[in-house]
Write an enzyme that holds these catalytic residues in place. Structure first.
Site, short mmCIF file in Angstrom:
data_model
loop_
_atom_site.label_atom_id
_atom_site.label_comp_id
_atom_site.label_asym_id
_atom_site.label_seq_id
_atom_site.Cartn_x
_atom_site.Cartn_y
_atom_site.Cartn_z
N HIS A 100 0.86 -1.20 0.00
CA HIS A 100 0.00 0.00 0.00
C HIS A 100 0.88 1.23 0.00
O HIS A 100 1.39 1.65 1.05
CB HIS A 100 -0.91 0.01 1.23
CG HIS A 100 -1.96 1.08 1.21
ND1 HIS A 100 -3.28 0.83 1.47
CD2 HIS A 100 -1.88 2.41 0.96
CE1 HIS A 100 -3.97 1.95 1.38
NE2 HIS A 100 -3.14 2.94 1.07
N HIS A 132 1.44 5.38 -1.72
CA HIS A 132 1.01 6.53 -2.52
C HIS A 132 2.27 7.15 -3.12
O HIS A 132 3.08 7.73 -2.39
CB HIS A 132 0.25 7.54 -1.67
CG HIS A 132 -1.01 6.97 -1.09
ND1 HIS A 132 -2.20 7.00 -1.75
CD2 HIS A 132 -1.23 6.32 0.08
CE1 HIS A 132 -3.14 6.41 -1.01
NE2 HIS A 132 -2.58 5.98 0.11
N LEU A 133 2.43 7.01 -4.42
CA LEU A 133 3.65 7.50 -5.06
C LEU A 133 3.46 8.88 -5.68
O LEU A 133 4.43 9.49 -6.12
CB LEU A 133 4.13 6.50 -6.12
CG LEU A 133 4.58 5.13 -5.58
CD1 LEU A 133 5.13 4.27 -6.72
CD2 LEU A 133 5.62 5.29 -4.48
N ARG A 134 2.21 9.37 -5.72
CA ARG A 134 1.94 10.69 -6.29
C ARG A 134 2.39 10.75 -7.75
O ARG A 134 2.59 9.73 -8.39
CB ARG A 134 2.59 11.81 -5.47
CG ARG A 134 2.38 11.74 -3.96
CD ARG A 134 0.94 11.77 -3.54
NE ARG A 134 0.80 11.98 -2.08
CZ ARG A 134 -0.23 11.60 -1.37
NH1 ARG A 134 -1.26 10.97 -1.95
NH2 ARG A 134 -0.31 11.83 -0.06
N ASN A 181 -5.43 7.06 -6.15
CA ASN A 181 -6.15 8.31 -5.81
C ASN A 181 -5.38 9.54 -6.27
O ASN A 181 -4.99 10.38 -5.47
CB ASN A 181 -6.48 8.37 -4.32
CG ASN A 181 -5.26 8.30 -3.45
OD1 ASN A 181 -4.26 7.67 -3.80
ND2 ASN A 181 -5.33 8.94 -2.29
N LYS A 217 -9.24 -0.42 -6.00
CA LYS A 217 -9.23 0.23 -4.68
C LYS A 217 -10.51 1.02 -4.48
O LYS A 217 -10.80 1.94 -5.26
CB LYS A 217 -8.03 1.16 -4.56
CG LYS A 217 -7.99 2.00 -3.28
CD LYS A 217 -7.73 1.17 -2.04
CE LYS A 217 -7.74 2.01 -0.76
NZ LYS A 217 -6.61 2.92 -0.66
N HIS A 259 -10.50 1.13 1.45
CA HIS A 259 -10.30 2.09 2.54
C HIS A 259 -11.53 1.97 3.43
O HIS A 259 -12.58 2.53 3.12
CB HIS A 259 -10.15 3.52 2.01
CG HIS A 259 -9.92 4.54 3.09
ND1 HIS A 259 -8.76 5.25 3.22
CD2 HIS A 259 -10.72 4.95 4.11
CE1 HIS A 259 -8.83 6.05 4.27
NE2 HIS A 259 -10.02 5.88 4.83
N HIS A 287 -4.92 -0.72 5.64
CA HIS A 287 -4.50 0.02 6.84
C HIS A 287 -5.48 -0.16 7.99
O HIS A 287 -6.04 0.81 8.50
CB HIS A 287 -4.24 1.49 6.55
CG HIS A 287 -5.27 2.18 5.67
ND1 HIS A 287 -6.60 2.20 5.96
CD2 HIS A 287 -5.14 2.85 4.51
CE1 HIS A 287 -7.25 2.86 5.02
NE2 HIS A 287 -6.39 3.27 4.12
N ASP A 289 1.15 2.47 3.57
CA ASP A 289 0.33 3.68 3.35
C ASP A 289 1.21 4.92 3.36
O ASP A 289 0.76 6.01 3.75
CB ASP A 289 -0.78 3.79 4.40
CG ASP A 289 -1.86 4.79 4.00
OD1 ASP A 289 -1.93 5.18 2.81
OD2 ASP A 289 -2.63 5.21 4.88
N HIS A 330 3.30 14.47 1.81
CA HIS A 330 2.75 15.81 1.55
C HIS A 330 3.88 16.81 1.77
O HIS A 330 4.71 16.61 2.67
CB HIS A 330 1.61 16.15 2.51
CG HIS A 330 0.38 15.34 2.31
ND1 HIS A 330 -0.54 15.58 1.32
CD2 HIS A 330 -0.10 14.27 3.00
CE1 HIS A 330 -1.53 14.71 1.39
NE2 HIS A 330 -1.29 13.90 2.41
N ALA A 340 -3.66 14.87 5.70
CA ALA A 340 -3.51 13.58 6.35
C ALA A 340 -2.52 12.72 5.57
O ALA A 340 -2.67 12.54 4.36
CB ALA A 340 -4.86 12.88 6.44
#
Lengths: 327, 327
Positions: free
Chosen positions: A11, A13-15, A39, A92, A129, A163, A234, A238, A250
């Site tokens: 899990h 988030h690589l943006r 996302n 997802k 989620h 998560h 996860d 940011h 978050a």
């Protein structure tokens, strides 16, 4: 020396763009593969987007890293999912509005059934989620009835409760063979006390929020022992300007410290021999994956986590860790 | 037009020096009197400090405002308390380490008994920051057994459970005639959801942290109806640099909006006629005070709360309020 065979972060988030270029190398350095969340803005809802995003990632990481791609859950036709299947590890599902860039998520869970039936038939896993509406500390519990319903109604559909943060969520694994859960690094360490029990710590603010000490204890037991629980960090970077601000975003950027911190925790819990199962074997079994032919080695050698990595403050910034990944 | 007779804020932090000069006029403009907390650095633990601090406040506010002074709880002799009595409204007890500048607080509650007995004899009230150890959402509940013990053991000692945040705390009022509670402005509005259920809001971070919706509902009922509950804002200014930072300080600066926001809430709850009791009458009864001969008038006229007041971001910054205090 600790050698992990095909460690995987299930899990991440690589943006995109500059942030991707900054953060993806940290995941690619320490993990043979990772499940990449969809996302983005806009969300990844077509095969073309999946393939584009995969290429963008591989340009940064090189081919020694395998990004397992996901589609953002919506109503898909059988043809769409059949075409996407070779290129994705799952869909997802985000309940609308529950976390970063989830505004396009599902508002009414009953609308999912047709797509879930196709996914079950085609053997495509569902990643969730798992938060419902209501008071923030109760949101995971509020969503568990939906998980129960789907796990029972679609017994061949593999469902991953992403998560997981509560003891109740962990317990649900025992009721369904087709239900799995990822556990993050930070939820193995922190509770709500760390977030705002003393001063308030924006860099420990994430969704789902960290829960109670007894929940963390249940997560630790599952990480050590539960065959249906495996690692998904996860990691969610940011910019520091978005974290240290009146409306703090978050997410915790844990990729640079994930394996060293896990090794330290499992060693402390006298369970270093179970880390291989948590970071690879159980996920392979759950998803039916063939392990990548890549080992990652850690040695017991102290280092200090930097205060920042580019514009992002990593989890455990400034702290000393006993293990490090070595080439 | 709404006329409040002798409105009093029974729990304020006025700080010292430049911050005192910035914030105290807001309390002095809207309230005839206020109970001033003693958690300075160093804490106010002597009559000389009380008198000095009182003078510092009056230099800023002028004599139309009455600061009710408090001593920081420690073991005091009968002679000390007898000498201080004409100059203080009570002693404020902080369990060690529970909030801003409470490091010098009481670590072992059993050490309080001798001083409590003297206070009971001399008729000096006890004001308590009622939080015990443990998980942040349980800390008030964890302290209630101490309150119960003291309220029972010292039946003539008036005890004020400051900034009560839980339904359980409110319910305890029904068991003891000598037990009272202050309720803040912000705890009548926010829950933990507002603090971190969406994005994280450092300007809503306070101690005790906001609790659950059912707790807030209990506080609202008590504010409207409970004869032992009265207003204490716990207005607690911090510079914006201390709030929008990785270790965000706990405290909400509500003095500039307290009366207007209360008027709006009581109006919304169809209970504007009960505001006088909440902001003055019940506190007079609890402490045995003679009301100051000062009225404060509010009119129904919209205004927007400024984004900042000096270096401090006030509660409800940028929001529109329907009531304003008029000269």
């Amino acid at each position: 020396m600790l050698i992990l065979h095909s460690p995987m972060d299930m899990h991440v988030h690589l943006r995109q763009g500059d942030m991707l270029a900054l953060v993806a190398p940290h995941t690619a350095r320490d993990f043979a593969a990772a499940v990449v969340m969809p996302n983005l803005t806009p969300p990844v809802t077509s095969l073309a987007q999946v393939l584009d995003y995969r290429q963008e990632i591989l340009r940064v990481t090189g081919e020694s890293f395998t990004p397992f791609m996901t589609l953002f859950f919506r109503a898909y036709s059988r043809e769409e999912l059949l075409a996407a299947r070779p290129h994705i590890i799952g869909l997802k599902l985000y309940p609308a509005g529950m976390t970063t860039n989830s505004e396009d998520g599902l508002a009414d869970m009953r609308q999912a059934n047709a797509t879930l039936a196709i996914m079950e038939e085609l053997g495509i896993p569902l990643l969730i989620h798992g938060e419902g509406c209501g008071f923030v500390m109760d949101r995971e519990a509020a969503f568990l009835p939906v998980v129960r319903e789907w796990a029972g109604a679609f017994p061949r559909l593999r469902i991953v409760l992403e998560h997981v943060t509560t003891e109740a969520g962990v317990k649900l694994l025992d009721r369904f063979e087709n239900l799995f859960a990822t556990i993050t690094l930070h939820h193995l360490f922190i509770t709500l006390d760390d977030v705002l029990g003393g001063l308030m710590r924006p860099h420990l603010f994430c969704k789902p929020v960290a829960k109670r000490p007894e929940d963390r204890d249940a997560l630790r037991r599952a990480a050590l022992d539960h065959p249906q629980a495996f690692f998904g960090s996860d990691t969610a970077p940011h910019p520091v300007t978005a974290k240290e601000a009146p409306g703090c975003a978050a997410g915790i950027f844990s990729a640079p410290v994930a394996l060293p911190a896990l090794a330290g925790l499992f060693e402390e819990l006298d369970a270093l021999d179970r880390l291989q199962a948590f970071v690879s074997d159980r996920a392979c079994a759950a998803y039916g994956l063939t392990p990548m032919a890549r080992d990652v080695r850690l040695e017991r050698s102290a280092w200090t986590v930097p205060q920042s990595i580019g514009c992002v403050v990593p989890y455990l910034a400034g702290q000393s860790l006993d293990w490090r990944v070595v080439d």
